[in-house]
Design an enzyme around this catalytic site. Structure first.
Site, PDB file in Angstrom:
ATOM      1  N   GLU A 152      73.615  15.229 -45.202  1.00 18.09           N
ATOM      2  CA  GLU A 152      72.901  14.762 -46.394  1.00 18.09           C
ATOM      3  C   GLU A 152      72.490  13.310 -46.223  1.00 18.09           C
ATOM      4  O   GLU A 152      73.292  12.449 -45.862  1.00 18.09           O
ATOM      5  CB  GLU A 152      73.764  14.914 -47.649  1.00 18.09           C
ATOM      6  CG  GLU A 152      73.013  14.438 -48.896  1.00 18.09           C
ATOM      7  CD  GLU A 152      73.577  14.952 -50.213  1.00 18.09           C
ATOM      8  OE1 GLU A 152      74.564  15.712 -50.180  1.00 18.09           O
ATOM      9  OE2 GLU A 152      73.020  14.588 -51.266  1.00 18.09           O
ATOM     10  N   GLU A 158      75.869   3.944 -50.907  1.00 14.43           N
ATOM     11  CA  GLU A 158      76.954   4.921 -50.818  1.00 14.43           C
ATOM     12  C   GLU A 158      77.386   5.213 -49.382  1.00 14.43           C
ATOM     13  O   GLU A 158      78.498   5.656 -49.143  1.00 14.43           O
ATOM     14  CB  GLU A 158      76.534   6.231 -51.491  1.00 14.43           C
ATOM     15  CG  GLU A 158      76.265   6.073 -52.976  1.00 14.43           C
ATOM     16  CD  GLU A 158      75.927   7.391 -53.648  1.00 14.43           C
ATOM     17  OE1 GLU A 158      76.615   8.383 -53.382  1.00 14.43           O
ATOM     18  OE2 GLU A 158      74.967   7.419 -54.446  1.00 14.43           O
ATOM     19  N   ASP A 185      67.875  14.720 -50.860  1.00 13.33           N
ATOM     20  CA  ASP A 185      68.252  14.659 -52.274  1.00 13.33           C
ATOM     21  C   ASP A 185      67.253  13.721 -52.967  1.00 13.33           C
ATOM     22  O   ASP A 185      67.086  12.568 -52.541  1.00 13.33           O
ATOM     23  CB  ASP A 185      69.694  14.127 -52.354  1.00 13.33           C
ATOM     24  CG  ASP A 185      70.236  14.014 -53.760  1.00 13.33           C
ATOM     25  OD1 ASP A 185      69.491  13.573 -54.659  1.00 13.33           O
ATOM     26  OD2 ASP A 185      71.425  14.333 -53.955  1.00 13.33           O
ATOM     27  N   THR A 186      66.596  14.209 -54.004  1.00 10.72           N
ATOM     28  CA  THR A 186      65.537  13.419 -54.633  1.00 10.72           C
ATOM     29  C   THR A 186      66.054  12.100 -55.212  1.00 10.72           C
ATOM     30  O   THR A 186      65.327  11.110 -55.241  1.00 10.72           O
ATOM     31  CB  THR A 186      64.818  14.224 -55.733  1.00 10.72           C
ATOM     32  OG1 THR A 186      65.757  14.589 -56.746  1.00 10.72           O
ATOM     33  CG2 THR A 186      64.150  15.465 -55.170  1.00 10.72           C
ATOM     34  N   PHE A 187      67.302  12.091 -55.672  1.00 10.39           N
ATOM     35  CA  PHE A 187      67.889  10.850 -56.211  1.00 10.39           C
ATOM     36  C   PHE A 187      67.967   9.783 -55.112  1.00 10.39           C
ATOM     37  O   PHE A 187      67.572   8.631 -55.307  1.00 10.39           O
ATOM     38  CB  PHE A 187      69.278  11.146 -56.787  1.00 10.39           C
ATOM     39  CG  PHE A 187      70.101   9.926 -57.076  1.00 10.39           C
ATOM     40  CD1 PHE A 187      69.807   9.106 -58.161  1.00 10.39           C
ATOM     41  CD2 PHE A 187      71.184   9.587 -56.266  1.00 10.39           C
ATOM     42  CE1 PHE A 187      70.575   7.973 -58.425  1.00 10.39           C
ATOM     43  CE2 PHE A 187      71.952   8.469 -56.530  1.00 10.39           C
ATOM     44  CZ  PHE A 187      71.643   7.649 -57.605  1.00 10.39           C
ATOM     45  N   HIS A 188      68.484  10.164 -53.947  1.00 12.05           N
ATOM     46  CA  HIS A 188      68.602   9.207 -52.841  1.00 12.05           C
ATOM     47  C   HIS A 188      67.229   8.845 -52.274  1.00 12.05           C
ATOM     48  O   HIS A 188      66.970   7.682 -51.948  1.00 12.05           O
ATOM     49  CB  HIS A 188      69.501   9.773 -51.740  1.00 12.05           C
ATOM     50  CG  HIS A 188      70.891  10.071 -52.187  1.00 12.05           C
ATOM     51  ND1 HIS A 188      71.758   9.093 -52.596  1.00 12.05           N
ATOM     52  CD2 HIS A 188      71.562  11.246 -52.315  1.00 12.05           C
ATOM     53  CE1 HIS A 188      72.920   9.650 -52.946  1.00 12.05           C
ATOM     54  NE2 HIS A 188      72.821  10.948 -52.787  1.00 12.05           N
ATOM     55  N   HIS A 211      68.573  18.732 -52.810  1.00  7.69           N
ATOM     56  CA  HIS A 211      69.265  18.432 -54.061  1.00  7.69           C
ATOM     57  C   HIS A 211      68.252  17.836 -55.026  1.00  7.69           C
ATOM     58  O   HIS A 211      67.481  16.954 -54.659  1.00  7.69           O
ATOM     59  CB  HIS A 211      70.407  17.424 -53.838  1.00  7.69           C
ATOM     60  CG  HIS A 211      71.689  18.055 -53.430  1.00  7.69           C
ATOM     61  ND1 HIS A 211      72.756  17.323 -52.951  1.00  7.69           N
ATOM     62  CD2 HIS A 211      72.111  19.357 -53.461  1.00  7.69           C
ATOM     63  CE1 HIS A 211      73.765  18.137 -52.687  1.00  7.69           C
ATOM     64  NE2 HIS A 211      73.401  19.376 -52.988  1.00  7.69           N
ATOM     65  N   ARG A 217      69.631  10.694 -62.257  1.00 11.06           N
ATOM     66  CA  ARG A 217      70.430  11.901 -62.076  1.00 11.06           C
ATOM     67  C   ARG A 217      70.469  12.788 -63.317  1.00 11.06           C
ATOM     68  O   ARG A 217      71.363  13.617 -63.473  1.00 11.06           O
ATOM     69  CB  ARG A 217      71.840  11.574 -61.562  1.00 11.06           C
ATOM     70  CG  ARG A 217      71.805  10.898 -60.200  1.00 11.06           C
ATOM     71  CD  ARG A 217      73.124  10.960 -59.482  1.00 11.06           C
ATOM     72  NE  ARG A 217      73.009  11.761 -58.256  1.00 11.06           N
ATOM     73  CZ  ARG A 217      73.876  11.690 -57.234  1.00 11.06           C
ATOM     74  NH1 ARG A 217      74.937  10.909 -57.290  1.00 11.06           N
ATOM     75  NH2 ARG A 217      73.715  12.432 -56.175  1.00 11.06           N
ATOM     76  N   GLU A 246      71.599  18.796 -58.921  1.00 17.20           N
ATOM     77  CA  GLU A 246      72.882  18.089 -58.859  1.00 17.20           C
ATOM     78  C   GLU A 246      72.883  16.977 -59.915  1.00 17.20           C
ATOM     79  O   GLU A 246      72.979  15.794 -59.585  1.00 17.20           O
ATOM     80  CB  GLU A 246      73.078  17.516 -57.452  1.00 17.20           C
ATOM     81  CG  GLU A 246      74.461  16.975 -57.195  1.00 17.20           C
ATOM     82  CD  GLU A 246      74.563  16.199 -55.878  1.00 17.20           C
ATOM     83  OE1 GLU A 246      75.684  16.039 -55.409  1.00 17.20           O
ATOM     84  OE2 GLU A 246      73.535  15.750 -55.339  1.00 17.20           O
TER      85      GLU A 246
HETATM   86 MN    MN Z   1      73.194  15.213 -53.264  1.00 19.77          MN
END
Ligand code: MN
Length: 287
Positions: A152, A158, A185-188, A211, A217, A246
Site C-alpha cells: 500500500e 505515516e 488509496d485515494t486519501f494518501h 482504497h 476520510r 476505508e
Molecule cells: Mn488504505
C-alpha cells in the site's frame, strides 16, 4: 464489474473485533467484499477462521485482509532478529489466509506502520533493500498459498519507504512476482500524487485494489475527491480489481488514535446509512 467492499473498522473503535457479525451486516448493506484485520485473523483459532470463511462463502461475500505491521514485525528492519520475527509472523499470516481460501493482504506488508526513517539515517535505501529481501521470501509462501501481498502506497506522515505510485511500481517490478502487487488509496494519493489519474494509470497492471475515501476520510460521495478523473483512469488502466472503501469518521479508541481522528468527522453518524449511501455513489460513479 468491479467488486465493492468496505473495511470493518468504519464501525469499530478498536482493531480487535469479532468479524463474524460483519458478514451478514455488510452483505445486507449490499457490499461484495469485507476487509478485515489480518493480524486478528492470524491469531484466531483455526476453527474460528473456518467459521468466518464459511460464513463469507455462504453469503457470497469476498474476504480481504489488511495489516500495518507493528514494529516488532518490521520486515524492513536492519536488525536481523526483528526482520526474522517479521518473516515468521508473515508466514503465519499467509498460512492463515491460505487456510481461509487465499486472497489479498494489503497495507504495510513491506515495512512497519506508522514509521519515519529511523534517526541517524539520511537515506532509506538500506531499509528498502531489507524489505525487498524479505518480500522475495514472503512471495514464495504467498504464491504457494493463493495469497497476494498488496504493497500500500501511504503518505509521508505515516510511512517513509513507498509514498508514490512510481515508488511502488519500481518496488514490485524488482520483486517480479504475481504475489506482490499494488494498492493505491485515494486519501494518501490526494497528499502525494501530482496527478491522481496519472498515478492510477502508472500503477496500471500492477494495481490490484483501490482504497476509497474522501480527502478527510469521509465515505466516498461526501467530499472533493476527483471521482470522475479516478473513474477515467481506472477504465484507462483496465482495472478489474476491488474498490474497498476505508472511511474513518469517529474519534476514540486505538483506531481513532492510529488514524489521527481527534474530532467527530461527522457528528452522531448513522454508520449503516452512510455506508449504504456511499455504496450507491460508488456503484454509480466508479464501477
Ligand atoms: Mn488504505
Amino acid at each position: 464489474m468491479r467488486k465493492v467492499g468496505i473495511y470493518y473498522a468504519f464501525w469499530t473503535h478498536e482493531w480487535e473485533a469479532d468479524f463474524l457479525p460483519f458478514v451478514p451486516k455488510v452483505k445486507e448493506l449490499g457490499f461484495d467484499q469485507l476487509e478485515v484485520n489480518a493480524g486478528t485473523v492470524t491469531d484466531m483459532k483455526p476453527a474460528d477462521r473456518a467459521t468466518l470463511a464459511g460464513a463469507a462463502r455462504d453469503a457470497g461475500l469476498r474476504l480481504s485482509y489488511g495489516i500495518g505491521l507493528p514494529a516488532q514485525y518490521d520486515v524492513s528492519s536492519l536488525d536481523e532478529a526483528v526482520r526474522a520475527n517479521g518473516l515468521r509472523y508473515m508466514r503465519r499470516m499467509i498460512d492463515a489466509v491460505g487456510d481461509m481460501g487465499g486472497g489479498t493482504i494489503c497495507g504495510t506488508v513491506h515495512s512497519t506502520w506508522p514509521a519515519t526513517l529511523p534517526p541517524g539515517h539520511e537515506d532509506k535505501s538500506r531499509f528498502r533493500d531489507q524489505s525487498l529481501r524479505s518480500m522475495r521470501e514472503m512471495v514464495k509462501a504467498a504464491e504457494d498459498r493463493g495469497v497476494v501481498l498488496l504493497v500500500e502506497v501511504i503518505n509521508r506522515f505515516e510511512q517513509f519507504m513507498i509514498n508514490t505510485a512510481a515508488e511502488a511500481v519500481a518496488y514490485v517490478e524488482e520483486v517480479a512476482s504475481p504475489a506482490c502487487k499494488i494498492l493505491l488509496d485515494t486519501f494518501h494519493m490526494n497528499i502525494e500524487e501530482p496527478s491522481i489519474g496519472g498515478a492510477i494509470r502508472h500503477a496500471g497492471k500492477h494495481l490490484r485494489q483501490l482504497h476509497l475515501g474522501e480527502t478527510d476520510r469521509k465515505p466516498p460521495g461526501l467530499g472533493r475527491q476527483p471521482w470522475k478523473e479516478i473513474k477515467t483512469a481506472l477504465d484507462d488502466a483496465a482495472f478489474d480489481g476491488s474498490l474497498v472503501m476505508e472511511p474513518f469518521v469517529m474519534a476514540g479508541g486505538q483506531v481513532g488514535r492510529d488514524v489521527g481522528v481527534w474530532r467527530p468527522i461527522i457528528e452522531n453518524p448513522d454508520l449503516d446509512a452512510l455506508a449504504r449511501a456511499s455504496l450507491k455513489f460508488v456503484r454509480a460513479n466508479l464501477v
